[in-house]
Design a protein around this motif. Sequence first.
Motif, PDB file in Angstrom:
ATOM      1  N   ASP A 132      26.943  27.830  16.134  1.00 40.60           N
ATOM      2  CA  ASP A 132      26.264  29.060  17.006  1.00 40.60           C
ATOM      3  C   ASP A 132      26.896  28.737  18.364  1.00 40.60           C
ATOM      4  O   ASP A 132      26.558  28.747  19.331  1.00 40.60           O
ATOM      5  N   ALA A 133      27.902  29.457  17.946  1.00 40.75           N
ATOM      6  CA  ALA A 133      28.848  28.442  19.474  1.00 40.75           C
ATOM      7  C   ALA A 133      29.099  30.179  20.162  1.00 40.75           C
ATOM      8  O   ALA A 133      29.200  31.159  20.379  1.00 40.75           O
ATOM      9  N   GLY A 134      28.904  29.464  21.423  1.00 43.71           N
ATOM     10  CA  GLY A 134      29.527  30.712  22.438  1.00 43.71           C
ATOM     11  C   GLY A 134      30.985  31.218  22.289  1.00 43.71           C
ATOM     12  O   GLY A 134      30.755  32.695  23.306  1.00 43.71           O
ATOM     13  N   LEU A 135      31.686  30.446  22.275  1.00 45.64           N
ATOM     14  CA  LEU A 135      33.069  31.471  22.290  1.00 45.64           C
ATOM     15  C   LEU A 135      33.860  31.081  20.677  1.00 45.64           C
ATOM     16  O   LEU A 135      33.867  29.709  20.731  1.00 45.64           O
ATOM     17  N   ARG A 146      30.291  23.520  22.364  1.00 48.58           N
ATOM     18  CA  ARG A 146      29.992  25.522  22.576  1.00 48.58           C
ATOM     19  C   ARG A 146      30.614  26.464  22.275  1.00 48.58           C
ATOM     20  O   ARG A 146      31.030  27.280  22.285  1.00 48.58           O
ATOM     21  N   THR A 147      32.056  25.603  22.100  1.00 49.56           N
ATOM     22  CA  THR A 147      32.933  26.923  21.466  1.00 49.56           C
ATOM     23  C   THR A 147      33.725  26.276  20.111  1.00 49.56           C
ATOM     24  O   THR A 147      33.695  25.271  19.459  1.00 49.56           O
ATOM     25  N   PHE A 148      34.217  27.464  19.318  1.00 46.16           N
ATOM     26  CA  PHE A 148      35.006  27.447  17.677  1.00 46.16           C
ATOM     27  C   PHE A 148      36.005  27.833  17.596  1.00 46.16           C
ATOM     28  O   PHE A 148      36.889  29.292  18.361  1.00 46.16           O
ATOM     29  N   HIS A 185      28.327  38.273  12.239  1.00 38.46           N
ATOM     30  CA  HIS A 185      27.482  36.732  12.508  1.00 38.46           C
ATOM     31  C   HIS A 185      28.546  36.260  14.402  1.00 38.46           C
ATOM     32  O   HIS A 185      27.808  35.331  15.182  1.00 38.46           O
ATOM     33  N   ALA A 186      29.061  37.430  14.677  1.00 37.33           N
ATOM     34  CA  ALA A 186      29.694  37.389  16.281  1.00 37.33           C
ATOM     35  C   ALA A 186      28.970  38.239  17.016  1.00 37.33           C
ATOM     36  O   ALA A 186      29.278  37.556  18.553  1.00 37.33           O
ATOM     37  N   ARG A 187      27.962  38.800  16.690  1.00 33.51           N
ATOM     38  CA  ARG A 187      27.379  39.569  17.191  1.00 33.51           C
ATOM     39  C   ARG A 187      25.676  39.019  18.549  1.00 33.51           C
ATOM     40  O   ARG A 187      25.915  37.597  17.884  1.00 33.51           O
ATOM     41  N   GLY A 188      26.708  38.974  19.619  1.00 34.26           N
ATOM     42  CA  GLY A 188      25.994  38.186  20.782  1.00 34.26           C
ATOM     43  C   GLY A 188      27.053  37.333  21.638  1.00 34.26           C
ATOM     44  O   GLY A 188      26.221  36.382  22.329  1.00 34.26           O
ATOM     45  N   PRO A 226      27.449  20.429  17.858  1.00 37.91           N
ATOM     46  CA  PRO A 226      26.946  21.827  17.819  1.00 37.91           C
ATOM     47  C   PRO A 226      26.179  22.232  18.681  1.00 37.91           C
ATOM     48  O   PRO A 226      25.209  22.034  18.106  1.00 37.91           O
ATOM     49  N   ARG A 227      26.021  22.746  20.175  1.00 38.47           N
ATOM     50  CA  ARG A 227      24.654  23.406  20.869  1.00 38.47           C
ATOM     51  C   ARG A 227      24.516  24.811  20.675  1.00 38.47           C
ATOM     52  O   ARG A 227      25.640  25.689  20.653  1.00 38.47           O
ATOM     53  N   THR A 228      23.679  25.291  20.659  1.00 39.21           N
ATOM     54  CA  THR A 228      22.872  26.650  20.633  1.00 39.21           C
ATOM     55  C   THR A 228      23.503  27.011  22.436  1.00 39.21           C
ATOM     56  O   THR A 228      23.378  26.035  23.178  1.00 39.21           O
ATOM     57  N   GLY A 229      23.314  27.832  22.657  1.00 39.12           N
ATOM     58  CA  GLY A 229      23.415  28.677  24.035  1.00 39.12           C
ATOM     59  C   GLY A 229      24.084  29.833  24.300  1.00 39.12           C
ATOM     60  O   GLY A 229      24.484  30.579  22.962  1.00 39.12           O
TER      61      GLY A 229
END
Length: 585
Positions: free
Chosen positions: A515-518, A436-438, A543-546, A353-356
């Motif tokens: 730390d998924a962006g979507l 980047r997604t979950f 958790h989904a804030r931001g 998993p990647r942050t972004g």
Amino acid sequence: MANGQPHRSRYSVTRPTSPASTRTLARLHSRGGAALALAIVAPLIAGLLLVWQAWSLSDVLGRAIEGGEPMPALLPGVGVVVGLLIVRAALGALGEQAGIVAAETIKQHVRQVLFTQLLARSPRAAQSTASGAAASAIVDQVEALDGYFARYLPAALQAALLPLVFGAVILPLDWVAGVLFLATAPLIPIFMALVGWGAQVATDRQARALSHLSMRFADRLRGLMTLKLFGRAAQETAGILEASEALRIRTLKVLRIAFLSSAVLEFFAALGVAGIALYVGLTFIDYLHLRTGPLTLQLGMFLLLMAPEVYNPLRLLAAHYHDRATARTGLEEIERQLGAIADEPTPMRDIVPRTGPAIGVDLAQVTLRTPDRLRTVLQDASLHVAAGQHVALLGPSGTGKSTLLEALARLRDHEGGLRLAGRALADWPEDELRARTFLLSQKPRLIHGSIAHNIALGRPHASRAEIERAADLALVSPFAAALPDGLDTIIGEDGVGLSGGQAQRVASARLFLRDAGLILLDEPTAHLDATTEEAFISAILDHARGRTLIVATHSLALASRMDRAWRMADGHLLPAPITRERVVA
């Protein structure tokens, strides 16, 4: 007759073996490496040494019987015979072991290729293979290659070379024996080919029956609960027994042809050996006068010793000829179920998993259809979800909410423009998209293992503290504490041992390791009571804030806490205005 085509049994064979299977076998030869080369060369060397051994033994017998030489004078010759016998036995064992190693190496390579090909496909592909058929192809049909590389291939080269070498040695010594060998030896390959045609058809039918039984058994096993509830257990058991009986009958037909072919070929080999024995015996009693010179005891014994050995490579090939048909049929069944076998395994690696930043979503005239393309799920839909926005998808079951989420995760084909973070979905590299997604599906998969291990699937190498934190946020810890081993309690496949709500929370805990962006969630609060649902919704939103969050749900409590809501109905996306108290239909 259906669609203008005559009906055919599922086990019928209407075409010869595909040349593709022959080419695939040829490609796989190189995967055997040095082991396969040794498996081929060692028996050939042993065969050449056989000529020396037979000549040495006949020389010892000739000198002892005709010459009357004492035992001390014969000991060197006996030593040579014993030494050659030991060397040939060692070469035989070495070749057999090398064949086994080569076959195992090739089978491992093929299974790795097929498994990575299977993993590389979308699990929602229109032409996806039933799990039972895929398992049968990877396990049973690949196993059919074993006999071809371990036994048939070395035997085929021995049959092609050794009889010629033996004939070349014998013909100058005795032309009558040479002619007898040349006249009878070709009968074995001829009849082997004739019987092989029938064996190929029977083997094809047996392979298809095995795949059918594997598919049926795996599917019924997954639906065992449903079958029990609707009282269909006895009928389905009878169906499994019927399919098993069909497989048994076809397997016995294959074995019957194999045994029959062996008997026929042994008959012709025995005729050849008997012909040589008769010629030598009649010549010794001076009944035949086909030679220009006398037949010595040494030469006569040499011919008798070599007679069975001339036919032995051909008999060995006949014994393993069925392995060739089995391998070809196995490859055809593999290609029919899983497609052509690639040269190399598809590159695979665990997704870290990647942050972004949050990922925005844009749909422009997107159309979604069912895998068979007979029904339109969503027609010319347009939607903009800003980065960091939280959106609810509402609508009755079957309207396509899950399909849309899977399309956003590139698990479903779509028509039209679909962009994530301003980039076309097709342009996202697979590893980057997954990192980047979950996606939490409506029926998430739990595997046989501990609860902690199931949670840790969300991120490889997550620490114990991170797993425990995710369990706390997903409200797993309260019920896990009452279990014998807490988070280390072993659960069964698909969450056996847990209730529906508990299994949902275990799968949902994976979200908190990412730390998924979507974030795409499909009915995340299903099976939860009102109190647990409210606490779980708060944990998800914190958790989904931001981050961008799209949730398919029937829960108005969850939808009312989203920034926006859309309703799916009759293949269209319609805005559904919301307040913090309710959702407006």
